[in-house]
Each structure stands twice: as C-alpha cells, then as structure tokens.
Design an enzyme around this catalytic site. Structure first.
Site, PDB file in Angstrom:
ATOM      1  N   HIS A 151     -15.198 -25.044  -4.342  1.00  0.00           N
ATOM      2  CA  HIS A 151     -15.411 -26.486  -4.197  1.00  0.00           C
ATOM      3  C   HIS A 151     -16.210 -26.925  -5.430  1.00  0.00           C
ATOM      4  O   HIS A 151     -16.988 -26.141  -5.976  1.00  0.00           O
ATOM      5  CB  HIS A 151     -16.226 -26.699  -2.917  1.00  0.00           C
ATOM      6  CG  HIS A 151     -16.405 -28.116  -2.478  1.00  0.00           C
ATOM      7  ND1 HIS A 151     -17.291 -28.974  -3.081  1.00  0.00           N
ATOM      8  CD2 HIS A 151     -15.820 -28.817  -1.474  1.00  0.00           C
ATOM      9  CE1 HIS A 151     -17.244 -30.143  -2.456  1.00  0.00           C
ATOM     10  NE2 HIS A 151     -16.363 -30.081  -1.481  1.00  0.00           N
ATOM     11  N   ASP A 164     -21.423 -19.615  -0.657  1.00  0.00           N
ATOM     12  CA  ASP A 164     -21.202 -20.975  -0.167  1.00  0.00           C
ATOM     13  C   ASP A 164     -20.578 -20.849   1.226  1.00  0.00           C
ATOM     14  O   ASP A 164     -19.411 -20.494   1.361  1.00  0.00           O
ATOM     15  CB  ASP A 164     -20.270 -21.718  -1.129  1.00  0.00           C
ATOM     16  CG  ASP A 164     -19.828 -23.076  -0.594  1.00  0.00           C
ATOM     17  OD1 ASP A 164     -20.160 -23.416   0.557  1.00  0.00           O
ATOM     18  OD2 ASP A 164     -19.133 -23.797  -1.334  1.00  0.00           O
ATOM     19  N   GLN A 166     -18.006 -23.673   4.909  1.00  0.00           N
ATOM     20  CA  GLN A 166     -16.830 -23.624   5.787  1.00  0.00           C
ATOM     21  C   GLN A 166     -16.862 -22.425   6.736  1.00  0.00           C
ATOM     22  O   GLN A 166     -15.891 -22.199   7.452  1.00  0.00           O
ATOM     23  CB  GLN A 166     -15.545 -23.575   4.936  1.00  0.00           C
ATOM     24  CG  GLN A 166     -15.326 -24.794   4.068  1.00  0.00           C
ATOM     25  CD  GLN A 166     -14.983 -26.040   4.886  1.00  0.00           C
ATOM     26  OE1 GLN A 166     -14.567 -25.964   6.040  1.00  0.00           O
ATOM     27  NE2 GLN A 166     -15.166 -27.209   4.284  1.00  0.00           N
ATOM     28  N   LYS A 225     -21.073 -30.366   9.048  1.00  0.00           N
ATOM     29  CA  LYS A 225     -19.816 -29.666   9.303  1.00  0.00           C
ATOM     30  C   LYS A 225     -19.922 -28.746  10.513  1.00  0.00           C
ATOM     31  O   LYS A 225     -19.004 -28.002  10.833  1.00  0.00           O
ATOM     32  CB  LYS A 225     -19.404 -28.839   8.068  1.00  0.00           C
ATOM     33  CG  LYS A 225     -18.978 -29.685   6.871  1.00  0.00           C
ATOM     34  CD  LYS A 225     -18.488 -28.800   5.760  1.00  0.00           C
ATOM     35  CE  LYS A 225     -18.455 -29.498   4.402  1.00  0.00           C
ATOM     36  NZ  LYS A 225     -17.414 -30.510   4.271  1.00  0.00           N
ATOM     37  N   CYS A 251     -11.858 -31.941  -3.499  1.00  0.00           N
ATOM     38  CA  CYS A 251     -12.980 -31.475  -4.325  1.00  0.00           C
ATOM     39  C   CYS A 251     -12.718 -30.092  -4.896  1.00  0.00           C
ATOM     40  O   CYS A 251     -13.635 -29.264  -5.000  1.00  0.00           O
ATOM     41  CB  CYS A 251     -14.298 -31.485  -3.559  1.00  0.00           C
ATOM     42  SG  CYS A 251     -14.767 -33.111  -2.991  1.00  0.00           S
TER      43      CYS A 251
END
Lengths: 142, 436
Positions: free
Chosen positions: B150, B227, B230, B253, B391
């Site tokens: 991203h 990261d 997600q 999220k 993104c």
C-alpha cells in the site's frame, strides 16, 4: 437520481462510439493526461489552421464519463478560435463544478453530462479531457 | 437514550450509557444474528435497496457497543489523560490505559509500554520511517519492500531513502499474486537494515508468510516492520509469535473508530529511537534550552491523544474476541472463495490474486466496464464495493490495469449479498456493452 439519469443514452453512445478517437502516433501527442485516482489516461492532439481549431483527436482508456466527455469535447472544438475554445472550456468546467449555469442552447448534448454534477468524485472524469485541450492550446502557442 | 419530555428540566447527572444488548457471545457463530449488532447494516439506500456492504478492506462497520462507548465517554467520562488530577481525569486515564492493555493482550505483546497509539497504520509507519530511519540509515544502506505494498508502506520509505541516501529494493510479485521468496532471500544478501512488508495485500488478498520472512530478515541483520492493517482485523496475530520489530494497524478496519491506530514496537528498539512528534505529553523535563523525553509509550504520543478512539478500539477488540479470530479468518476465507466462484461464472471477469492462503478481499476486472462505472452502477442496487488503484499504483502497473474493482467481506456478510453482487455485475455488463 437513477443510474439511467447519470448514464443517459447519448452519453453511452459517445462512450461506445467515441468520435475522433484513434490511436495516436507518439510523435503527434501534445498532451498526456492521467487521473491518478482512477487510472484514466488520455492522450490528445490538435491542429490550428487559419486561426481556427481544425482537428482534435484523442486516444486512451477511461470510464464512460471520461471517454464520453472527451468525445463530446472533440466535436465541439473544431471551427472555434483558440480564444473561443478557452472560453468554452472555462464555461464547461465551471458548469461541471456547479459554479455556473449554462442554457440548453450552449449545452447541446453536453446536457447529458449534467447528472455528473451530483457526484463530486466523478466531476474530474468529466473535465479531464477539457483541461487537456486547454493545455494543448498552450502547447501550440495559440 | 433519555426520554424526557420538553417540559422537564435537563438532567443534572449525565445520562447513563446506552445499554447495548448485543447478540455477540449469545450462541454459536451466526453472521445473520451478529448483523443485528450493526445497525448500519439494516439501512436501505437509494430508495428501497438493502445495503450490501462489501468494502470492509477500506473500513469496517461498527457494532453498537463501539458507537455507544464513544457517546458514553463524552457524556460521563471526558477529561484529558495523564495530567488532570480530578475524578474525570482519573477515570479517563484509567480507561485509556485499560484499552492499551486490551490491545497488548490482543496482539500478544510482552508489555503495554510497547503499544503506541497513533492515528492509524499510515502514521505508525511514518513514525518508524522517520524516527528510526532518519537517524539509523546511512548512504548505501538498503530497505527491502515488496511490489504489493500500500502507498502507506512505500512513500514514507521513499522519503527517508532520499534524505539518507539509503536504497529501496523490491520483492517482485509473481503471477499468482504471491511474493517471489527466492528473490527476497537474494535481496537480503545486501546491506539490508530494514525489511518492511504487508501481512496481507489489500488488493490481492494474499497472506504473506511473514513469520518466515521475519526470521530470514533477522538472520540477515535487518529489522522488520509488518503492515498488519489487513490482518489484525481478521485473524489471530501475535507479535511474539511473528517476532517482528514493528507492527502497524488501524482501528477503523477492525470495528473501531477512525483516527486511532497502533504501532507495536520492540521495547529495546523503541527505547533507542528519538521521538517522532514533539510537544506536550511526551516530555519528562523541559527547560528553555533543552528537554528530556518521557518513558514509553508516552515518548511517541505527543499531544492529547484520541482518548475516546482508544477506548472505542478497546471495545472493538472485546467484540472481535467474543466472535473469535479463528472463526473470522475461516469465515472470511470461505466467503471470499464463494465470491470468486460467483464472479468466475460471469464471462469477461478476471480475478486478481490466486494465493493459496487468502483474506476476504477479492479484486477483479469486468471486461468493457471501467471499475468506477461498475462501482457507480451497482451502488444503485445498494451494493458498496471499492474501485480504483486501491492506493497501490505500482501493483496496478504490475497487474497491467489502471484500476480494479474490489469486493471485500467481513464476518457479518452473507452469501446472498455476493449473489446480489454477481447479478448486478451482469446487469452492468449489459448496460455498458461496447458496440451495442
């Protein structure tokens, strides 16, 4: 507002059969515009003869709104002087941003794009080719 | 809420918190029942279309308990934290720190001091790129990233590389949407100081083998940032198990409020780092000429933090744990595979990402229909998906498309919503058909 109001037949017709749309040779491309938020991409060329725009052609990839608005733009420009063209472009951009109203006579089939004004995220799609045309005039020095 | 008539005087005591009688934990996992905890999922849009919310990789909806705790906090608890010596100040501080402890346990962190509240994943990564990178990187040092990041795990490193003379290296993405791990091992033979990669691709849904990738990077002497924007929302993630040095994720999220996120950092690394933002809250002693820094985690939390957001995130974590992270992972994956099955029945649909292990995000293109036109068209049927470059412009280039459409599911989605998606896409195809 229904989806058919946004994507009116005349807009879909321009999208499916864009006028003055043909692959350009790299050498003739005057302006190469991209809308990074959606990946739309348009390349444009124009010619001026005897003080008037003689020809506008474009290629690229885009959504229905961006391709249809480019197609309509390419029909509008020929025959105009560069100054007239710039005024038309400024009027159209102001209209799409909701800053100015245009009468039906001025709008013609551009009225099919009026629905886009209700979708702020899509206004850029409808104005990209017009900004490209403005840049092309600048490039031509007219 | 209170039901007072207009003639009665306003209550002197703040109204008591709404009683959110949630369904979660009331029986075995049943998405249809859990949907009752999310009032927004019962909305009808564009007239009478029931909302089918399939944009969960962008942000999830919030259960009643999270919405209510924000309301309750501002009505019965609001004060500044760590400084106000009065009843409300102590209440707010205690609840803020309780939220931190919940998150610490949720991600298996050894200490609450290693849990830093940020505005979200983007800020978390910027803290590391800036506060660690600027001081630690030397010209010629290397940062290994991947081709599926991203922008938030790419742009901060580009900037710090420019400033320090460090170089960026990228692990290529293979055709099936997984990473080229052989290339990764080769890249680690350089002067690598940091390996930063996503746990799960927000575009492809690919679950990367981050534990193995972390071990390989450590063996090469590099630090690791994961990261997890997600992944933390939809599966068990333990920083102790992964052994990563940094983990970044966002509250919104994972059922939490917007504007709150987390940076986990290994204590000994965080202790060596200089602050990111400076000002109030993060200092120990300040004179006109110089200052010393507060202890962790306050060293990285300059200014008044997003107290209600942190408390809301704590309640979101409670909710997720009552559903069960394994349950969410398995359900999301099953639903994503169902979605792929439905989409593949439509001629001209191409799915991006075929990784063996995947999340609930499914990206695709529909021949002849631009993603923005598709999203706009099916929105009129009440279906919310994402369209665009998501993104991840370098990944779009790798896939050879300017943009994609993405449906992303969560544990409250239903198969019938994906049936509606497929039907609506068929309609859109007909509507935008070229040369008709």
């Amino acid at each position: 507002m229904e989806v058919d109001d946004l994507y009116q037949d005349i807009l879909l017709d321009h999208f499916k059969h864009p006028r003055h749309f043909q692959p350009l040779a790299d050498g003739e491309v005057l302006v190469d515009e991209e809308n990074p938020t959606c990946g739309d991409h348009i390349r444009l060329t124009a010619r001026v003869e005897n003080g008037r725009i003689a020809d506008v052609r474009f290629d690229g990839k885009g959504c229905a709104i961006s391709l249809a608005s480019a197609s309509m733009m390419s029909e509008r420009m020929p025959g105009l002087t560069p100054d007239e063209a710039r005024r038309r472009i400024a009027d159209y951009v102001a209209f799409m941003r909701g800053e100015k109203e245009l009468d039906e006579g001025t709008l013609g089939d551009l009225a099919a794009l009026a629905g886009v004004r209700q979708f702020p995220l899509r206004v850029k799609c409808a104005t990209m080719s017009w900004h490209a045309m403005d840049k092309a005039l600048k490039k031509l020095g007219v | 809420m209170s039901n007072t008539s207009s003639s009665s005087p306003p209550p002197l005591v703040p109204p008591v918190a709404c009683v959110c009688n949630e369904q979660v934990g009331a029986g075995p996992f049943d998405p249809r029942r859990l949907r009752q905890d999310f009032p927004i999922l019962a909305l009808t849009v564009h007239g009478d279309k029931t909302l089918a919310y399939l944009d969960n990789a962008a942000t999830t909806q919030k259960p009643a308990s999270v919405v209510c705790v924000l309301c309750e906090y501002y009505q019965a608890c609001n004060a500044n934290v760590h400084r106000s010596i009065h009843y409300l100040g102590e209440q707010a501080t205690q609840r803020f720190e309780e939220a931190r402890k919940k998150i610490q346990r949720f991600i298996g962190a050894p200490s609450e001091r290693s849990v830093i509240f940020t505005r979200g994943t983007t800020e978390s990564i910027n803290v590391v790129a800036s506060a660690w990178g600027r001081r630690s990187l030397k010209p010629g040092d290397e940062i290994v990233l991947t081709g599926m990041e991203h922008h938030s795990n790419l742009v901060p490193w580009q900037l710090v590389a420019k400033e320090t003379g460090a170089r960026l290296k990228f692990v290529p993405v293979l055709d099936d949407g997984t990473l080229d791990l052989e290339a990764y091992e080769r890249l680690l033979k350089g002067r690598v100081r940091m390996a930063a990669f996503t746990h799960i691709s927000n575009v492809l849904g690919t679950v990367n083998p981050v534990k193995r990738m972390t071990a390989l990077a450590h063996a090469a002497g590099a630090l690791v940032l994961v990261d997890a924007a997600q992944s933390v929302p939809n599966r068990p993630v333990s920083v102790t198990d992964l052994d990563c040095d940094f983990l970044a994720f966002s509250g919104h999220k994972m059922l939490g409020p917007t504007g709150i996120g987390v940076l986990y950092g290994r204590l000994e690394v965080l202790e060596r780092m200089e602050p990111f933002l400076t000002g109030g809250e993060m200092i120990s002693r300040v004179t006109l000429e110089d200052s010393t820094w507060a202890d962790l985690p306050q060293k990285f939390e300059a200014g008044t933090p997003h107290v209600s957001g942190a408390i809301g995130l704590g309640v979101a974590v409670d909710y997720l744990q009552r559903v069960g992270m394994e349950t969410i992972r398995d359900y999301d994956e099953r639903l994503a595979r169902y979605a792929i099955g439905r989409l593949e029945q439509i001629p001209g649909v191409r799915i991006f990402g075929r990784a063996p292990e995947r999340s609930g995000a499914v990206s695709f293109e529909v021949e002849g229909v631009h993603p923005h036109d598709l999203a706009q068209f099916i929105d009129r049927d009440g279906i919310a998906i994402r369209a665009g470059h998501l993104c991840a412009q370098p990944l779009m280039k790798r896939l050879g498309v300017p943009a994609v459409s993405r449906a992303s599911v969560y544990f409250y989605n239903l198969e019938e919503e994906l049936d509606r998606l497929a039907q609506s896409i068929l309609k859109a195809k007909e509507f935008f058909r070229h040369g008709s």
